[in-house]
Motif scaffolding. Structure first.
Motif, PDB file in Angstrom:
ATOM      1  N   CYS A  73      -6.140   3.572   5.617  1.00  0.00           N
ATOM      2  CA  CYS A  73      -5.627   3.412   4.251  1.00  0.00           C
ATOM      3  C   CYS A  73      -5.924   4.677   3.437  1.00  0.00           C
ATOM      4  CB  CYS A  73      -6.270   2.196   3.586  1.00  0.00           C
ATOM      5  SG  CYS A  73      -5.741   1.931   1.872  1.00  0.00           S
ATOM      6  N   PRO A  74      -4.991   5.142   2.605  1.00  0.00           N
ATOM      7  CA  PRO A  74      -5.261   6.340   1.783  1.00  0.00           C
ATOM      8  C   PRO A  74      -6.356   6.132   0.752  1.00  0.00           C
ATOM      9  CG  PRO A  74      -3.177   5.310   1.154  1.00  0.00           C
ATOM     10  CD  PRO A  74      -3.625   4.630   2.421  1.00  0.00           C
ATOM     11  N   PHE A  75      -6.698   4.862   0.447  1.00  0.00           N
ATOM     12  CA  PHE A  75      -7.760   4.565  -0.518  1.00  0.00           C
ATOM     13  C   PHE A  75      -9.036   4.072   0.157  1.00  0.00           C
ATOM     14  CE2 PHE A  75      -3.763   3.942  -2.827  1.00  0.00           C
ATOM     15  CZ  PHE A  75      -3.966   4.793  -3.911  1.00  0.00           C
ATOM     16  N   ALA A  76      -9.187   4.337   1.455  1.00  0.00           N
ATOM     17  CA  ALA A  76     -10.365   3.861   2.196  1.00  0.00           C
ATOM     18  C   ALA A  76     -11.641   4.447   1.611  1.00  0.00           C
ATOM     19  CB  ALA A  76     -10.239   4.227   3.669  1.00  0.00           C
ATOM     20  N   ALA A 121     -10.140   2.407  -7.509  1.00  0.00           N
ATOM     21  CA  ALA A 121      -8.840   3.050  -7.303  1.00  0.00           C
ATOM     22  C   ALA A 121      -7.692   2.173  -7.781  1.00  0.00           C
ATOM     23  CB  ALA A 121      -8.651   3.391  -5.823  1.00  0.00           C
ATOM     24  N   GLY A 122      -7.956   0.924  -8.138  1.00  0.00           N
ATOM     25  CA  GLY A 122      -6.931   0.032  -8.644  1.00  0.00           C
ATOM     26  C   GLY A 122      -6.051  -0.590  -7.583  1.00  0.00           C
ATOM     27  N   ASN A 123      -6.464  -0.485  -6.319  1.00  0.00           N
ATOM     28  CA  ASN A 123      -5.632  -1.008  -5.228  1.00  0.00           C
ATOM     29  C   ASN A 123      -6.134  -2.336  -4.670  1.00  0.00           C
ATOM     30  OD1 ASN A 123      -7.875   0.602  -4.215  1.00  0.00           O
ATOM     31  ND2 ASN A 123      -7.057   0.192  -2.180  1.00  0.00           N
ATOM     32  N   ILE A 124      -7.251  -2.863  -5.152  1.00  0.00           N
ATOM     33  CA  ILE A 124      -7.837  -4.092  -4.628  1.00  0.00           C
ATOM     34  C   ILE A 124      -7.568  -5.235  -5.605  1.00  0.00           C
ATOM     35  CG2 ILE A 124      -9.915  -5.213  -3.795  1.00  0.00           C
ATOM     36  CD1 ILE A 124      -9.022  -2.834  -2.111  1.00  0.00           C
ATOM     37  N   VAL A 125      -7.002  -6.325  -5.089  1.00  0.00           N
ATOM     38  CA  VAL A 125      -6.722  -7.502  -5.908  1.00  0.00           C
ATOM     39  C   VAL A 125      -7.341  -8.734  -5.241  1.00  0.00           C
ATOM     40  CG1 VAL A 125      -4.587  -6.547  -6.831  1.00  0.00           C
ATOM     41  CG2 VAL A 125      -4.518  -7.928  -4.750  1.00  0.00           C
ATOM     42  N   LEU A 126      -7.636  -9.756  -6.045  1.00  0.00           N
ATOM     43  CA  LEU A 126      -8.130 -11.021  -5.509  1.00  0.00           C
ATOM     44  C   LEU A 126      -7.023 -11.708  -4.717  1.00  0.00           C
ATOM     45  CD1 LEU A 126     -10.133 -12.377  -8.570  1.00  0.00           C
ATOM     46  CD2 LEU A 126     -11.016 -11.166  -6.564  1.00  0.00           C
ATOM     47  N   CYS A 160      -5.738  -5.329  -0.185  1.00  0.00           N
ATOM     48  CA  CYS A 160      -5.432  -3.963  -0.595  1.00  0.00           C
ATOM     49  C   CYS A 160      -3.919  -3.849  -0.774  1.00  0.00           C
ATOM     50  CB  CYS A 160      -5.930  -2.959   0.441  1.00  0.00           C
ATOM     51  SG  CYS A 160      -5.472  -1.244   0.095  1.00  0.00           S
ATOM     52  N   THR A 161      -3.487  -3.435  -1.950  1.00  0.00           N
ATOM     53  CA  THR A 161      -2.053  -3.324  -2.224  1.00  0.00           C
ATOM     54  C   THR A 161      -1.423  -2.123  -1.528  1.00  0.00           C
ATOM     55  OG1 THR A 161      -2.558  -2.075  -4.246  1.00  0.00           O
ATOM     56  CG2 THR A 161      -2.295  -4.463  -4.454  1.00  0.00           C
ATOM     57  N   ALA A 162      -2.244  -1.188  -1.042  1.00  0.00           N
ATOM     58  CA  ALA A 162      -1.698   0.004  -0.384  1.00  0.00           C
ATOM     59  C   ALA A 162      -1.371  -0.251   1.086  1.00  0.00           C
ATOM     60  CB  ALA A 162      -2.677   1.168  -0.514  1.00  0.00           C
ATOM     61  N   CYS A 163      -2.280  -0.942   1.793  1.00  0.00           N
ATOM     62  CA  CYS A 163      -2.065  -1.184   3.223  1.00  0.00           C
ATOM     63  C   CYS A 163      -1.874  -2.660   3.548  1.00  0.00           C
ATOM     64  CB  CYS A 163      -3.221  -0.624   4.040  1.00  0.00           C
ATOM     65  SG  CYS A 163      -4.815  -1.435   3.714  1.00  0.00           S
ATOM     66  N   ALA A 164      -1.964  -3.544   2.560  1.00  0.00           N
ATOM     67  CA  ALA A 164      -1.764  -4.990   2.701  1.00  0.00           C
ATOM     68  C   ALA A 164      -2.808  -5.663   3.570  1.00  0.00           C
ATOM     69  CB  ALA A 164      -0.364  -5.283   3.254  1.00  0.00           C
ATOM     70  N   ARG A 165      -3.936  -5.026   3.800  1.00  0.00           N
ATOM     71  CA  ARG A 165      -4.994  -5.651   4.582  1.00  0.00           C
ATOM     72  C   ARG A 165      -5.839  -6.548   3.692  1.00  0.00           C
ATOM     73  NH1 ARG A 165      -9.384  -2.814   8.684  1.00  0.00           N
ATOM     74  NH2 ARG A 165     -10.716  -4.647   8.928  1.00  0.00           N
ATOM     75  N   THR A 166      -6.236  -7.708   4.241  1.00  0.00           N
ATOM     76  CA  THR A 166      -7.128  -8.610   3.521  1.00  0.00           C
ATOM     77  C   THR A 166      -8.527  -8.523   4.119  1.00  0.00           C
ATOM     78  OG1 THR A 166      -6.597 -10.484   4.948  1.00  0.00           O
ATOM     79  CG2 THR A 166      -5.238 -10.170   2.974  1.00  0.00           C
TER      80      THR A 166
END
Length: 287
Positions: free
Chosen positions: A16-19, A24-29, A45-51
């Protein structure tokens, strides 16, 4: 309705580019799941869609007990309580205890590797501890180093008392540290130290040895000698030192005493002996 964003964690996906980047604003509940005691949240993660959950990449990942119980099991092991006794006291299986201790050891090693980087090398001392694993007939050595000015314990190597392990100890230490001018290194008279220091550093260090002569388990004579430098350069280094007025190995020997007192695995007389060389290392990493 958009999901609530959080800055408390970061994406564990290495692709992920935000690893590893917080806030970074890419993590959501994302959701939550039930444990034996309470619930635990999952994130996306909204960037790579991993939970993932909050304990991903930590030793607590996928354990069905509380974090406090995990910490208590690890602390009891360092104090010398056997795995069977821990299992009886805490009411969990022996296999669970063994698996948790392996996780704790691996996490401690990763933490040490990540945190002991970029320190200044001004005065270094090296030595080794004699122990055994799993029986007294199988001798095991724990090589340690200390940066005297900062009192930092940067590297540890467990294994035979060989040239290979001596080289590995010094190589790891200088790889993690930084130096701009020749720095002082002090060891005892173990035969491989001179070859290793000369091969890895050469004129980039000032090297001296402290050789002790023993009789009836008592030190009767101490000889201090420059090995890879002249007398006047060694004297200048000692004058500039904030900790040493004479060539000595007292700081590394005090560290070794702390290690023995802090871990029952390395005690000279202890019922909580190590079952493997890797356990000696992991016990030190948890000090």
């Amino acid at each position: 309705m958009p999901s609530k964003r959080t800055t408390d964690c970061c994406c564990p996906n290495p692709d992920c580019p935000f690893a590893g980047k917080r806030a970074a604003g890419n993590i959501v509940l994302h959701s939550s799941f039930k444990l034996k005691r309470g619930r635990r949240r999952r994130y996306r993660c909204t960037a790579c869609a991993r939970t993932f959950c909050s304990t991903t990449t930590t030793p607590y990942h996928r354990i069905q007990y509380s974090k406090n119980l995990f910490d208590e099991v690890v602390a009891m092991s360092v104090e010398g309580v056997s795995k069977s006794a821990i299992a009886r006291i805490k009411g969990i299986s022996w296999n669970t205890v063994a698996r948790w201790l392996e996780r704790a050891a691996a996490a401690a090693r990763r933490f040490n590797d990540a945190m002991t980087q970029g320190f200044s090398l001004d005065e270094l001392q090296l030595d080794e501890i004699r122990t055994f694993a799993p029986r007294k007939s199988e001798v095991c050595w724990v090589f340690t180093s200390i940066e005297v000015r900062s009192r930092l314990w940067p590297s540890t190597v467990v294994g035979r008392r060989s040239y290979r392990n001596t080289e590995k100890l010094l190589r790891e230490t200088i790889h993690r540290g930084e130096f701009a001018t020749p720095f002082l290194i002090t060891t005892d008279g173990f035969k491989y130290y001179k070859r290793v220091v000369q091969q890895l550093l050469g004129p980039a260090c000032l090297y001296g040895q402290v050789q002790k002569m023993w009789r009836n388990n008592r030190v009767i004579k101490v000889e201090r000698a420059p090995i890879l430098c002249s007398d006047w350069r060694l004297k200048d280094a000692l004058l500039d030192s904030e900790d040493s007025s004479t060539l000595n190995t007292s700081f590394i020997e005090r560290l070794q005493l702390t290690i023995r007192q802090g871990s029952s695995y390395l005690g000279r007389r202890s019922s909580g002996t190590s079952s493997s060389p890797s356990q000696n290392f992991s016990s030190e990493a948890r000090l």
